[in-house]
Design an enzyme around this catalytic site. Structure first.
Site, mmCIF file in Angstrom:
data_model
loop_
_atom_site.group_PDB
_atom_site.id
_atom_site.type_symbol
_atom_site.label_atom_id
_atom_site.label_comp_id
_atom_site.label_asym_id
_atom_site.label_seq_id
_atom_site.Cartn_x
_atom_site.Cartn_y
_atom_site.Cartn_z
ATOM 1 C CB SER A 204 -0.913 0.022 1.227
ATOM 2 O OG SER A 204 -1.561 1.274 1.331
ATOM 3 C CG ASP B 179 -20.593 -0.469 3.457
ATOM 4 O OD1 ASP B 179 -21.612 0.230 3.320
ATOM 5 O OD2 ASP B 179 -19.982 -0.589 4.538
ATOM 6 C CE1 TYR C 205 -22.196 -2.128 11.361
ATOM 7 C CE2 TYR C 205 -22.274 -4.508 11.606
ATOM 8 C CZ TYR C 205 -22.509 -3.378 10.859
ATOM 9 O OH TYR C 205 -23.056 -3.483 9.608
#
Length: 387
Positions: free
Chosen positions: A67, A175, A227
């Site tokens: 990355s 998503d 969550y």
């Protein structure tokens, strides 16, 4: 970072040009929060902020990941063996792309390895689905490179499985579907039960409107326990009511359903949010399709109150954005995303945008909060090959 920069970064890392470059965007959810894992309705659209990845195939069972967003010791190439991939064994960013490879292979798709270099402009932890963008860009690239022939909705399902099982985050399907399937200039009306989709025109600029995203810079992590607690509570509510999912509780039968839940106040609150939120999505769709865009503002604000009071996943920073924006003349505002931080959205007349942004920034300064990041949300294209 553009496709050419990512291509050049790949070549510098691995000593050869990549076979291709792909991009997958983050998303804003206009309305429909925590309804996706209840088989309900959602309405996201994708942003210009995206994760871009350059890839080449390998045939030796090795996955190499890099990355450009990481520096120092964390920024080196990570090398993984495909045969050694094990769910919930990785707590770093590499779990997301590795999980996609694991999910594809587990489903019987012949992925034999890859070299990957990526860069992202999706703010991490801002509730804009940086993880889904990362998953979808890898899935789309591997689908193309290995000729897997999977449709976009199938890629989204596999990415959700990667996040649920491999990463260990109990997220719904919204998503990944948004990142894979949204179209520029539209919001995606998605039924998360059967994945049927309708692209709803959403050109705010043509109507003299703007939608601001306010990133509070309060970080959240979906794999944290809160969550999961909300999801388990919703599943408990569905079981107590004898339905497959809370989607099956009709809005006009909500009072009866709540009465049947008795004195379990926590489950009652969760059920009330999900059932009313599904109805809010349908109201927003109807308003947009009838050209009454400004009228969606109060519906967005209702959604925030429900997330704050019934689902209890807001935070002082998100509430301050909403309260300040409304006091300064916004048409509507609400938190967006999984909650416990992240971002809020503000619907406003174009002429009021600067005033609203300044009001929010001043309110954060007065409260001693970290300065927010404010930018305009423009519905952009979904995942695609870019080089």
């Amino acid at each position: 970072m553009g496709a050419q920069q990512v291509r050049e970064g790949f070549a510098a890392l691995y000593g050869a040009a990549p076979e291709g470059v792909w991009s997958a965007p983050g998303r804003v959810n206009l309305i429909g929060e925590h309804t996706d894992y209840n088989d309900g309705f959602v309405m996201p659209f994708t942003l210009p902020h995206a994760t871009t990845a350059a890839l080449s195939r390998r045939d030796d069972g090795v996955l190499r990941l890099h990355s450009a967003n990481l520096a120092g010791d964390a920024g080196g190439v990570v090398e993984l063996s495909l045969d050694a991939l094990e769910p919930q064994s990785d707590r770093s960013w590499t779990a997301y792309p590795a999980g996609v490879v694991w999910a594809l292979r587990e489903a019987g798709h012949p992925v034999t390895g890859a070299d990957v270099h990526l860069a992202s402009t999706v703010p991490s932890g801002a509730g804009l689905s940086s993880s889904a963008a990362l998953e979808v860009v890898i899935a789309l690239a591997l689908n193309d490179l290995f000729g897997l022939g999977l449709q976009r909705w199938q890629l989204a399902r596999l990415c959700q499985r990667a996040e649920n099982v491999y990463v260990g985050a109990p997220t719904g399907i919204m998503d990944q579907t948004a990142s894979a399937c949204c179209e520029a200039g539209h919001a995606l009306f998605l039924d998360t039960r059967d994945l049927s989709q309708r692209q709803i025109p959403f050109d705010l600029a043509a109507e003299g409107l703007r939608l601001l995203v306010v990133d509070t810079r309060v970080k959240h992590a979906h794999s944290d326990g809160e969550y999961g607690k909300r999801r388990a509570g919703c599943e408990k509510g569905a079981a107590l009511l004898g339905v497959d999912a809370l989607r099956d509780v009709p809005y006009d039968g909500l009072d009866e359903a709540l009465a049947r839940l008795g004195d379990d106040e926590e489950v009652r609150r969760l059920v009330r949010h999900v059932v009313t939120e599904d109805q809010r999505v349908e109201r927003v769709v109807a308003l947009l399709e009838s050209g009454e865009t400004r009228a969606i503002g109060p519906v967005l604000t209702e959604g925030h109150a429900s997330l704050r009071d019934d689902f209890r996943i807001s935070c002082p920073e998100l509430d301050l954005v909403v309260d300040t924006a409304l006091a300064a003349g916004a048409l509507g505002a609400r938190m967006t995303g999984g909650g416990f931080g992240g971002s809020a959205i503000v619907l406003a007349e174009a002429a009021e945008v600067d005033t609203l942004g300044k009001a929010v920034e001043e309110a954060f300064a007065a409260a001693g909060f970290t300065a927010p990041r404010v930018f305009e949300a423009v519905p952009a294209a979904g995942a695609r090959r870019v080089g």
